[in-house]
Design a protein around this motif. Structure first.
Motif, PDB file in Angstrom:
ATOM      1  N   LEU A   1     -46.914  17.630 -14.951  1.00  0.00           N
ATOM      2  CA  LEU A   1     -46.663  18.999 -14.526  1.00  0.00           C
ATOM      3  C   LEU A   1     -47.135  19.992 -15.576  1.00  0.00           C
ATOM      4  CD1 LEU A   1     -43.051  18.545 -13.097  1.00  0.00           C
ATOM      5  CD2 LEU A   1     -45.222  18.349 -11.895  1.00  0.00           C
ATOM      6  N   LEU A   2     -47.513  21.165 -15.080  1.00  0.00           N
ATOM      7  CA  LEU A   2     -48.034  22.205 -15.965  1.00  0.00           C
ATOM      8  C   LEU A   2     -47.695  23.566 -15.374  1.00  0.00           C
ATOM      9  CD1 LEU A   2     -49.899  23.116 -18.343  1.00  0.00           C
ATOM     10  CD2 LEU A   2     -51.808  22.948 -16.719  1.00  0.00           C
ATOM     11  N   ILE A   3     -47.247  24.507 -16.250  1.00  0.00           N
ATOM     12  CA  ILE A   3     -47.005  25.881 -15.823  1.00  0.00           C
ATOM     13  C   ILE A   3     -47.951  26.779 -16.608  1.00  0.00           C
ATOM     14  CG2 ILE A   3     -45.349  27.769 -15.685  1.00  0.00           C
ATOM     15  CD1 ILE A   3     -43.149  25.710 -15.416  1.00  0.00           C
ATOM     16  N   LEU A   4     -48.711  27.606 -15.865  1.00  0.00           N
ATOM     17  CA  LEU A   4     -49.730  28.466 -16.459  1.00  0.00           C
ATOM     18  C   LEU A   4     -49.418  29.910 -16.132  1.00  0.00           C
ATOM     19  CD1 LEU A   4     -52.818  26.468 -15.128  1.00  0.00           C
ATOM     20  CD2 LEU A   4     -51.998  26.419 -17.482  1.00  0.00           C
ATOM     21  N   ASN A   5     -49.870  30.803 -17.008  1.00  0.00           N
ATOM     22  CA  ASN A   5     -49.791  32.214 -16.658  1.00  0.00           C
ATOM     23  C   ASN A   5     -51.064  32.614 -15.940  1.00  0.00           C
ATOM     24  OD1 ASN A   5     -51.777  32.529 -18.585  1.00  0.00           O
ATOM     25  ND2 ASN A   5     -50.425  33.423 -20.132  1.00  0.00           N
ATOM     26  N   CYS A   6     -51.161  33.850 -15.575  1.00  0.00           N
ATOM     27  CA  CYS A   6     -52.291  34.293 -14.771  1.00  0.00           C
ATOM     28  C   CYS A   6     -53.616  34.226 -15.520  1.00  0.00           C
ATOM     29  CB  CYS A   6     -52.049  35.706 -14.254  1.00  0.00           C
ATOM     30  SG  CYS A   6     -51.849  36.929 -15.581  1.00  0.00           S
ATOM     31  N   LYS A   7     -53.551  34.102 -16.861  1.00  0.00           N
ATOM     32  CA  LYS A   7     -54.770  33.982 -17.662  1.00  0.00           C
ATOM     33  C   LYS A   7     -55.160  32.529 -17.926  1.00  0.00           C
ATOM     34  CE  LYS A   7     -54.071  38.370 -20.070  1.00  0.00           C
ATOM     35  NZ  LYS A   7     -53.942  39.031 -21.393  1.00  0.00           N
ATOM     36  N   GLY A   8     -54.387  31.589 -17.367  1.00  0.00           N
ATOM     37  CA  GLY A   8     -54.691  30.184 -17.556  1.00  0.00           C
ATOM     38  C   GLY A   8     -54.127  29.597 -18.820  1.00  0.00           C
ATOM     39  N   GLN A   9     -53.242  30.341 -19.507  1.00  0.00           N
ATOM     40  CA  GLN A   9     -52.644  29.834 -20.743  1.00  0.00           C
ATOM     41  C   GLN A   9     -51.464  28.920 -20.410  1.00  0.00           C
ATOM     42  OE1 GLN A   9     -51.794  33.650 -22.463  1.00  0.00           O
ATOM     43  NE2 GLN A   9     -53.604  33.563 -23.823  1.00  0.00           N
TER      44      GLN A   9
ATOM     45  N   ASN B   1     -50.017  15.675 -21.440  1.00  0.00           N
ATOM     46  CA  ASN B   1     -50.755  15.590 -22.708  1.00  0.00           C
ATOM     47  C   ASN B   1     -51.084  14.141 -23.061  1.00  0.00           C
ATOM     48  OD1 ASN B   1     -47.674  15.893 -23.440  1.00  0.00           O
ATOM     49  ND2 ASN B   1     -48.579  14.770 -25.154  1.00  0.00           N
ATOM     50  N   GLU B   2     -50.185  13.206 -22.705  1.00  0.00           N
ATOM     51  CA  GLU B   2     -50.468  11.782 -22.971  1.00  0.00           C
ATOM     52  C   GLU B   2     -51.632  11.302 -22.112  1.00  0.00           C
ATOM     53  OE1 GLU B   2     -46.783   9.855 -22.227  1.00  0.00           O
ATOM     54  OE2 GLU B   2     -45.819  10.599 -24.057  1.00  0.00           O
TER      55      GLU B   2
ATOM     56  N   TYR C   1     -53.807  14.132 -25.891  1.00  0.00           N
ATOM     57  CA  TYR C   1     -53.456  15.161 -26.868  1.00  0.00           C
ATOM     58  C   TYR C   1     -52.021  14.972 -27.349  1.00  0.00           C
ATOM     59  CZ  TYR C   1     -57.557  17.890 -25.357  1.00  0.00           C
ATOM     60  OH  TYR C   1     -58.824  18.324 -25.080  1.00  0.00           O
ATOM     61  N   SER C   2     -51.745  15.474 -28.554  1.00  0.00           N
ATOM     62  CA  SER C   2     -50.354  15.589 -29.001  1.00  0.00           C
ATOM     63  C   SER C   2     -49.769  16.828 -28.335  1.00  0.00           C
ATOM     64  CB  SER C   2     -50.278  15.705 -30.521  1.00  0.00           C
ATOM     65  OG  SER C   2     -50.851  16.939 -30.947  1.00  0.00           O
ATOM     66  N   LYS C   3     -48.428  16.955 -28.390  1.00  0.00           N
ATOM     67  CA  LYS C   3     -47.796  18.122 -27.799  1.00  0.00           C
ATOM     68  C   LYS C   3     -48.286  19.410 -28.457  1.00  0.00           C
ATOM     69  CE  LYS C   3     -43.430  16.259 -26.083  1.00  0.00           C
ATOM     70  NZ  LYS C   3     -41.948  16.373 -26.162  1.00  0.00           N
ATOM     71  N   GLU C   4     -48.373  19.373 -29.770  1.00  0.00           N
ATOM     72  CA  GLU C   4     -48.788  20.560 -30.499  1.00  0.00           C
ATOM     73  C   GLU C   4     -50.216  20.953 -30.135  1.00  0.00           C
ATOM     74  OE1 GLU C   4     -49.180  22.167 -35.131  1.00  0.00           O
ATOM     75  OE2 GLU C   4     -48.426  20.138 -34.721  1.00  0.00           O
ATOM     76  N   GLU C   5     -51.105  19.960 -30.039  1.00  0.00           N
ATOM     77  CA  GLU C   5     -52.494  20.245 -29.680  1.00  0.00           C
ATOM     78  C   GLU C   5     -52.584  20.816 -28.272  1.00  0.00           C
ATOM     79  OE1 GLU C   5     -54.980  16.843 -32.170  1.00  0.00           O
ATOM     80  OE2 GLU C   5     -54.059  16.326 -30.240  1.00  0.00           O
ATOM     81  N   PHE C   6     -51.838  20.218 -27.362  1.00  0.00           N
ATOM     82  CA  PHE C   6     -51.950  20.621 -25.966  1.00  0.00           C
ATOM     83  C   PHE C   6     -51.394  22.020 -25.740  1.00  0.00           C
ATOM     84  CE2 PHE C   6     -51.133  20.674 -21.424  1.00  0.00           C
ATOM     85  CZ  PHE C   6     -52.285  20.077 -20.930  1.00  0.00           C
ATOM     86  N   SER C   7     -50.351  22.373 -26.481  1.00  0.00           N
ATOM     87  CA  SER C   7     -49.724  23.684 -26.297  1.00  0.00           C
ATOM     88  C   SER C   7     -50.682  24.818 -26.644  1.00  0.00           C
ATOM     89  CB  SER C   7     -48.453  23.785 -27.144  1.00  0.00           C
ATOM     90  OG  SER C   7     -48.771  23.674 -28.530  1.00  0.00           O
ATOM     91  N   LYS C   8     -51.720  24.566 -27.389  1.00  0.00           N
ATOM     92  CA  LYS C   8     -52.675  25.587 -27.800  1.00  0.00           C
ATOM     93  C   LYS C   8     -53.874  25.693 -26.854  1.00  0.00           C
ATOM     94  CE  LYS C   8     -51.521  24.830 -32.686  1.00  0.00           C
ATOM     95  NZ  LYS C   8     -52.043  24.400 -33.994  1.00  0.00           N
ATOM     96  N   LEU C   9     -53.901  24.830 -25.817  1.00  0.00           N
ATOM     97  CA  LEU C   9     -55.034  24.812 -24.894  1.00  0.00           C
ATOM     98  C   LEU C   9     -54.809  25.774 -23.731  1.00  0.00           C
ATOM     99  CD1 LEU C   9     -55.659  20.947 -24.646  1.00  0.00           C
ATOM    100  CD2 LEU C   9     -56.804  22.595 -26.154  1.00  0.00           C
TER     101      LEU C   9
ATOM    102  N   LEU D   1     -59.940  16.373 -14.602  1.00  0.00           N
ATOM    103  CA  LEU D   1     -59.406  16.856 -15.876  1.00  0.00           C
ATOM    104  C   LEU D   1     -60.205  16.264 -17.027  1.00  0.00           C
ATOM    105  CD1 LEU D   1     -55.535  16.736 -15.350  1.00  0.00           C
ATOM    106  CD2 LEU D   1     -57.113  18.645 -14.995  1.00  0.00           C
ATOM    107  N   ILE D   2     -60.373  17.075 -18.072  1.00  0.00           N
ATOM    108  CA  ILE D   2     -61.172  16.652 -19.229  1.00  0.00           C
ATOM    109  C   ILE D   2     -60.226  16.139 -20.309  1.00  0.00           C
ATOM    110  CG2 ILE D   2     -62.884  17.373 -20.927  1.00  0.00           C
ATOM    111  CD1 ILE D   2     -63.503  19.771 -19.067  1.00  0.00           C
ATOM    112  N   THR D   3     -60.435  14.908 -20.749  1.00  0.00           N
ATOM    113  CA  THR D   3     -59.608  14.336 -21.810  1.00  0.00           C
ATOM    114  C   THR D   3     -60.079  14.844 -23.172  1.00  0.00           C
ATOM    115  OG1 THR D   3     -61.006  12.394 -22.145  1.00  0.00           O
ATOM    116  CG2 THR D   3     -59.324  12.246 -20.413  1.00  0.00           C
ATOM    117  N   LYS D   4     -59.312  14.540 -24.170  1.00  0.00           N
ATOM    118  CA  LYS D   4     -59.670  14.946 -25.532  1.00  0.00           C
ATOM    119  C   LYS D   4     -61.002  14.331 -25.959  1.00  0.00           C
ATOM    120  CE  LYS D   4     -57.831  15.014 -30.273  1.00  0.00           C
ATOM    121  NZ  LYS D   4     -56.684  14.632 -31.130  1.00  0.00           N
ATOM    122  N   SER D   5     -61.280  13.122 -25.455  1.00  0.00           N
ATOM    123  CA  SER D   5     -62.523  12.442 -25.817  1.00  0.00           C
ATOM    124  C   SER D   5     -63.709  12.893 -24.950  1.00  0.00           C
ATOM    125  CB  SER D   5     -62.352  10.922 -25.665  1.00  0.00           C
ATOM    126  OG  SER D   5     -62.037  10.580 -24.322  1.00  0.00           O
ATOM    127  N   GLY D   6     -63.440  13.756 -23.968  1.00  0.00           N
ATOM    128  CA  GLY D   6     -64.531  14.272 -23.144  1.00  0.00           C
ATOM    129  C   GLY D   6     -64.710  13.535 -21.827  1.00  0.00           C
TER     130      GLY D   6
END
Length: 624
Positions: free
Chosen positions: A158-166, A175-176, A180-188, A221-226
């Protein structure tokens, strides 16, 4: 991929999410009225810690600052006893104030360091209950925790996004799944993880979702490895603090896509096999209508497959009897559920085609039979071979009948006469000459019969090949007159043959010689003493031929139809009681056909017969 919507599901999701955020708003208001406890940890730093436990001391929720009080560092603190996590004890703490609140379903707790009078550090923490000014606070916390656990425990990511896609919120599964780690994913942002190549951009989706109030679609969906992971996603807008956010779920469909790919490849292979099959492959529904037919229909009937779809045999103009037969057989298979095979023939483009038609029931999940699969195989050549075999067997029986019966007579005569010569020493010269003449005639009869039998046998086995060449037809007539001269002389028959010049034909010389010999021998056989045989030349545009006419017994109209038919073989005795098999004329007909010629007879009973044939003049008139 096209955007797919299910308004019912979207409305339910939106209703649920509205309820979640409404409760969160109420919870925020409640938390604002709670007493703020300033507490010190063992390092004398100011901290705040509070949460909720149930009446059995099980921790339901705690805030991040409570971590500094944890003695048991197990990641799964929720559901464990508060005195175990915060006091490292196996039983409730002495003087625990929670005991007084156990009548309630939920109890707020606060964590604070116990300070003695001299303000020295203490190794124990105090777990204290306190009352909230908001009477619905425990209920709100319980509801919030329930939906938090629901959010985390859902099978999909599950994912919740704002209108800008953040990214506003996400579950560990997302994230698994993407590495990604949680910290990494939260910045995407959504643009970092969604590949719009085979789908729509986030902006395009948002625009459509505003109109449809929700959507279900497929994307990558694009994984961290591409790498790309195919997912099925649902997207719906929900209101939160007067702002629109987008609740999104992702379901990994990689295995399903692989299965679909394999199924698609299998379908392509099957369709390629079916479409290139020489057999007709069809499907029918219970109304006898074509649901499918392969491209063989164009080759067999000259009708493209699309012209059959939705139509019955009657609609396609097939013969009524054939339509009735097909429908009766289909009814049997629909009712019995057992495959069946029938044979039928149909005339197509002036040619009769024989089919072997196999009907196969198709069962659905409920064990019903909505359709029949049908495979029609052209068995015309097989049927022709079976017919040829049947005729060959009849011919074989006839052949042995001729050998057993007709050869018996001449050899019987030879045996009797030779025995008489052996046993009688007082025979006169005249008697010996008479016996010798009879023996000679019997030997000639047997020889002629054997010669015809051998020729006919070789032709049936294909051992006689037609080898056309140019030769003079007149020469063959004259050589056969000489060959039969003894029999002609014996009956005092007059031969009338006066050719004016040579006639060159293009045919198999051996076969034409056999034809002339048989026709002339028959004319002599059925002509009376002192009779006449007239041989005439025939001149057609592309053929030369002969007519051999006698004034003998003649042949009835009924028997004329049997002369060239092996199944209705006709034979009669000559004017001097000569016997025969009728095989000669059958052989003549086969040899004439091999040489692209014609043979026919004109006769009246008691008025003699005229047998005629023609063969090509030259190579242009010959068709092998």
């Amino acid at each position: 991929m096209e955007l797919k919507t299910d308004l019912y599901k979207v409305e339910k999701i939106q209703e649920l999410e509205n309820e979640i955020f409404e409760l969160k708003q109420r919870l925020n208001k409640t938390e604002a009225g709670l007493p703020c406890k300033s507490i010190l940890n063992e390092d004398q730093k100011l901290v705040e810690g509070f949460g909720v436990i149930d009446h059995n001391f099980n921790i339901l929720s705690f805030d991040a600052k409570s971590n500094s009080f944890r003695k048991n560092k197990d990641d799964r603190s929720s559901g464990q006893k508060c005195y175990s996590v915060f006091c490292n004890s196996n039983e409730p703490c002495a003087g625990c104030t929670i005991l007084k609140k156990r009548a309630s379903k939920l109890v707020w707790y606060s964590l604070q360091t116990q300070l003695p009078d001299n303000q020295r550090k203490c190794k124990k923490n105090i777990i204290a209950s306190f009352e909230s000014n908001e009477p619905n606070a425990p209920f709100l916390v319980e509801t919030d925790l329930f939906y938090q656990q629901l959010f985390e425990s859902k099978g999909d990511a599950l994912l919740i996004l704002n209108c800008k896609g953040q990214v506003l919120k996400f579950t560990d599964k997302l994230n698994e799944m993407l590495g990604y780690s949680k910290e990494e994913f939260s910045k995407l942002t959504v643009f970092d993880i969604d590949d719009p190549t085979n789908s729509l951009t986030f902006e395009e989706r948002v625009s459509q979702v505003r109109e449809t109030k929700g959507a279900i679609f497929e994307t990558d969906l694009i994984t961290k490895s591409g790498d790309l992971i195919p997912v099925e996603s649902s997207l719906c807008p929900i209101k939160y603090h007067d702002k629109t956010v987008y609740f999104t779920s992702f379901r990994n469909i990689q295995e399903r896509k692989e299965t679909e790919r394999e199924l698609h490849e299998s379908e392509i292979r099957f369709r390629t096999l079916v479409e290139n099959a020489t057999d007709l492959v069809m499907r029918f529904d219970r109304e006898y209508r074509y649901v499918f037919i392969n491209s063989a229909s164009l080759h067999v009937f000259g009708i493209p497959p699309e012209d059959f779809i939705g139509k019955t045999h009657h609609d396609m103009g097939f013969p009524y009897d054939l339509c009735q037969l097909c429908e009766e057989e289909m009814d049997k298979v629909f009712e019995s559920g057992i495959s069946d095979v029938i044979d039928f023939s149909i005339e197509v483009k002036g040619r009769e085609i024989s089919f072997e038609w196999q009907l196969i029931p198709e069962f659905d999940e409920e064990d019903e039979i909505p359709y029949l699969m049908a495979v029609a195989r052209d068995v015309t050549k097989r049927k022709q071979s079976e017919k040829a075999l049947e005729e060959a067997l009849k011919t074989k029986d006839k052949f042995f009948s001729i050998i057993a019966h007709d050869l018996k007579n001449p050899f019987g005569s030879l045996r009797a006469l030779s025995e008489a010569l052996q046993l009688n020493d007082d025979l006169t010269k005249e008697e010996i000459n008479e016996f010798a003449e009879i023996i000679h005639a019997s030997a000639c009869q047997g020889y002629d019969l054997l010669e015809n039998l051998l020729d006919w046998s070789r032709s049936q086995r294909g051992n006689i090949k037609c080898e056309p060449e140019e030769f003079d037809l007149i020469e063959l007539v004259e050589s056969n007159i000489n060959l039969l001269q003894a029999n002609i002389h014996k009956k005092k028959i007059n031969i009338h043959f006066n050719p004016d010049h040579n006639k060159t034909v293009f045919a198999d010389k051996y076969m034409v010689d056999t034809i002339i010999r048989n026709l002339m021998a028959n004319a002599v056989k059925f002509t009376y003493m002192y009779g006449n045989i007239e041989i005439s030349l025939l001149d057609r545009e592309k053929h030369y031929g002969l007519s051999i006419k006698d004034d003998g017994k003649g042949i009835s109209q009924e028997n004329q139809t049997k002369l060239f038919d092996m199944d209705n073989q006709y034979s009669s005795k000559g004017t001097a009681m000569e016997t025969g098999t009728g095989l000669g004329l059958i052989l003549c007909k086969e040899f004439i056909d091999c040489n692209n010629g014609e043979i026919w007879v004109e006769s009246e009973n008691g008025e003699g017969s005229c047998f005629s044939f023609i063969v090509p003049k030259n190579k242009s008139g010959f068709t092998s």
